[in-house]
Design a protein around this motif. Sequence first.
Motif, PDB file in Angstrom:
ATOM      1  N   ALA A 257       0.861  -1.185   0.000  1.00 37.18           N
ATOM      2  CA  ALA A 257       0.000   0.000   0.000  1.00 37.18           C
ATOM      3  C   ALA A 257       0.896   1.233   0.000  1.00 37.18           C
ATOM      4  CB  ALA A 257      -0.923   0.003   1.215  1.00 37.18           C
ATOM      5  N   PRO A 258       0.435   2.315  -0.621  1.00 34.74           N
ATOM      6  CA  PRO A 258       1.286   3.507  -0.735  1.00 34.74           C
ATOM      7  C   PRO A 258       1.345   4.326   0.549  1.00 34.74           C
ATOM      8  CG  PRO A 258      -0.851   3.956  -1.695  1.00 34.74           C
ATOM      9  CD  PRO A 258      -0.866   2.501  -1.292  1.00 34.74           C
ATOM     10  N   LEU A 259       2.462   5.000   0.727  1.00 38.41           N
ATOM     11  CA  LEU A 259       2.600   6.047   1.744  1.00 38.41           C
ATOM     12  C   LEU A 259       2.341   7.370   1.034  1.00 38.41           C
ATOM     13  CD1 LEU A 259       5.915   4.813   3.411  1.00 38.41           C
ATOM     14  CD2 LEU A 259       3.599   4.502   4.296  1.00 38.41           C
ATOM     15  N   LEU A 260       1.250   8.041   1.380  1.00 39.50           N
ATOM     16  CA  LEU A 260       0.842   9.254   0.688  1.00 39.50           C
ATOM     17  C   LEU A 260       1.023  10.473   1.584  1.00 39.50           C
ATOM     18  CD1 LEU A 260      -2.517   7.921  -0.837  1.00 39.50           C
ATOM     19  CD2 LEU A 260      -0.265   8.011  -1.939  1.00 39.50           C
ATOM     20  N   ASP A 261       1.504  11.572   0.990  1.00 41.75           N
ATOM     21  CA  ASP A 261       1.612  12.798   1.770  1.00 41.75           C
ATOM     22  C   ASP A 261       0.245  13.491   1.851  1.00 41.75           C
ATOM     23  OD1 ASP A 261       1.182  14.243  -0.583  1.00 41.75           O
ATOM     24  OD2 ASP A 261       3.283  14.805  -0.831  1.00 41.75           O
ATOM     25  N   ARG A 262       0.197  14.661   2.447  1.00 42.88           N
ATOM     26  CA  ARG A 262      -1.090  15.329   2.671  1.00 42.88           C
ATOM     27  C   ARG A 262      -1.765  15.745   1.376  1.00 42.88           C
ATOM     28  NH1 ARG A 262       0.668  19.561   7.290  1.00 42.88           N
ATOM     29  NH2 ARG A 262       2.612  19.386   6.113  1.00 42.88           N
ATOM     30  N   ASP A 263      -0.975  15.852   0.291  1.00 46.22           N
ATOM     31  CA  ASP A 263      -1.542  16.202  -1.005  1.00 46.22           C
ATOM     32  C   ASP A 263      -1.891  14.962  -1.828  1.00 46.22           C
ATOM     33  OD1 ASP A 263      -1.270  18.968  -0.550  1.00 46.22           O
ATOM     34  OD2 ASP A 263       0.860  18.857  -1.093  1.00 46.22           O
ATOM     35  N   GLY A 264      -1.719  13.782  -1.223  1.00 45.90           N
ATOM     36  CA  GLY A 264      -2.037  12.554  -1.934  1.00 45.90           C
ATOM     37  C   GLY A 264      -0.948  12.050  -2.857  1.00 45.90           C
ATOM     38  N   ARG A 265       0.230  12.638  -2.779  1.00 44.34           N
ATOM     39  CA  ARG A 265       1.350  12.183  -3.609  1.00 44.34           C
ATOM     40  C   ARG A 265       2.079  11.051  -2.897  1.00 44.34           C
ATOM     41  NH1 ARG A 265       3.391  14.763  -8.000  1.00 44.34           N
ATOM     42  NH2 ARG A 265       5.399  13.822  -7.516  1.00 44.34           N
ATOM     43  N   PRO A 266       2.498  10.050  -3.647  1.00 45.48           N
ATOM     44  CA  PRO A 266       3.175   8.906  -3.026  1.00 45.48           C
ATOM     45  C   PRO A 266       4.648   9.193  -2.755  1.00 45.48           C
ATOM     46  CG  PRO A 266       3.026   8.560  -5.384  1.00 45.48           C
ATOM     47  CD  PRO A 266       2.316   9.867  -5.096  1.00 45.48           C
ATOM     48  N   VAL A 267       5.099   8.863  -1.553  1.00 49.29           N
ATOM     49  CA  VAL A 267       6.522   8.994  -1.226  1.00 49.29           C
ATOM     50  C   VAL A 267       7.177   7.620  -1.100  1.00 49.29           C
ATOM     51  CG1 VAL A 267       6.179  11.199  -0.070  1.00 49.29           C
ATOM     52  CG2 VAL A 267       6.084   9.087   1.259  1.00 49.29           C
ATOM     53  N   GLY A 268       6.373   6.571  -1.060  1.00 54.76           N
ATOM     54  CA  GLY A 268       6.902   5.221  -0.911  1.00 54.76           C
ATOM     55  C   GLY A 268       5.770   4.260  -0.625  1.00 54.76           C
ATOM     56  N   GLY A 269       6.094   3.150   0.044  1.00 57.07           N
ATOM     57  CA  GLY A 269       5.062   2.171   0.351  1.00 57.07           C
ATOM     58  C   GLY A 269       5.503   1.227   1.447  1.00 57.07           C
ATOM     59  N   VAL A 270       4.536   0.485   1.965  1.00 55.11           N
ATOM     60  CA  VAL A 270       4.803  -0.567   2.943  1.00 55.11           C
ATOM     61  C   VAL A 270       4.285  -1.869   2.344  1.00 55.11           C
ATOM     62  CG1 VAL A 270       2.643  -0.037   4.171  1.00 55.11           C
ATOM     63  CG2 VAL A 270       4.424  -1.353   5.317  1.00 55.11           C
ATOM     64  N   SER A 271       5.032  -2.958   2.537  1.00 54.54           N
ATOM     65  CA  SER A 271       4.677  -4.205   1.864  1.00 54.54           C
ATOM     66  C   SER A 271       4.766  -5.403   2.788  1.00 54.54           C
ATOM     67  CB  SER A 271       5.588  -4.445   0.657  1.00 54.54           C
ATOM     68  OG  SER A 271       6.907  -4.759   1.081  1.00 54.54           O
ATOM     69  N   ILE A 272       4.068  -6.460   2.374  1.00 55.53           N
ATOM     70  CA  ILE A 272       4.198  -7.794   2.945  1.00 55.53           C
ATOM     71  C   ILE A 272       4.802  -8.671   1.855  1.00 55.53           C
ATOM     72  CG2 ILE A 272       2.995  -9.740   3.990  1.00 55.53           C
ATOM     73  CD1 ILE A 272       0.607  -7.846   4.484  1.00 55.53           C
ATOM     74  N   SER A 273       5.864  -9.389   2.172  1.00 53.27           N
ATOM     75  CA  SER A 273       6.525 -10.262   1.207  1.00 53.27           C
ATOM     76  C   SER A 273       6.380 -11.716   1.630  1.00 53.27           C
ATOM     77  CB  SER A 273       8.009  -9.907   1.083  1.00 53.27           C
ATOM     78  OG  SER A 273       8.171  -8.584   0.614  1.00 53.27           O
TER      79      SER A 273
END
Length: 247
Positions: free
Chosen positions: A201-217
């Motif tokens: 799932a994405p890590l989104l800033d306050r403007d909804g822009r993605p800076v990265g993500g967190v995952s399950i592998s």
Amino acid sequence: MTSGASEGSALRTLRVLEAVARPGGPHRLGEISAATGIAKPSTHRILGGLTGSGYVVGDGDGAYGLGPRSYALSATIASAEDTGGDTVLRRFQSEVDQTVHVALRSGDHAIYVRKVDSEGPYRMASRIGGVLPLHCTAIGKAVLAHLPDEERAGLLRGLPARTERTLTDPAALERELAQVRADGYALDDEENEPTIRCMAAPLLDRDGRPVGGVSISTITFQTPKEALLVHSARLVETAALLAPLYT
């Protein structure tokens, strides 16, 4: 060179690196020079050294952002303390009982900054500071799905196949990214590495822009896809909790 001159050079390099790391990047040469008060020729020379060593990356259009070695250093320093992010990530890992990662975007790739291993018999080869492509990884696709259309289109060119399952057709990948936006999470089904399936799932800033993500592998022969998908809602919740710590 005297020790004083060496110290001065080191401090100038740190000032340039700090200017590159300012919010709102990537930053162009003129911005970095103005922020540091260092002349453009000297700033350009320092940026060349930082780029060559991996602390800074160029975006191909004259702007600069942090590179993988900067993110790896940041992760190493932060991991010395039990930050709120570590607590959230470790709790999440204990719930899903799989390896979990956090990666941040850097230009046309992402960099692992957090990893909590599963206690199972198999270990993921990923490492803090490792670089992952965007088009064929779960975190990468979670990022791509939330970029502005024009920016995303620029990244969906000349896509290399990492496995026989990698999507290399931009139109096909765009259709999948539309589904990612609808679902709130992305899947990498052996598209980056054989036998490895991930959900992010994405890590989104306050403007909804993605800076990265967190995952399950997961390992495909250990964990069926259905068993991974069970955690999708909890994954999205965890990303929302972690996002403010990285934006």
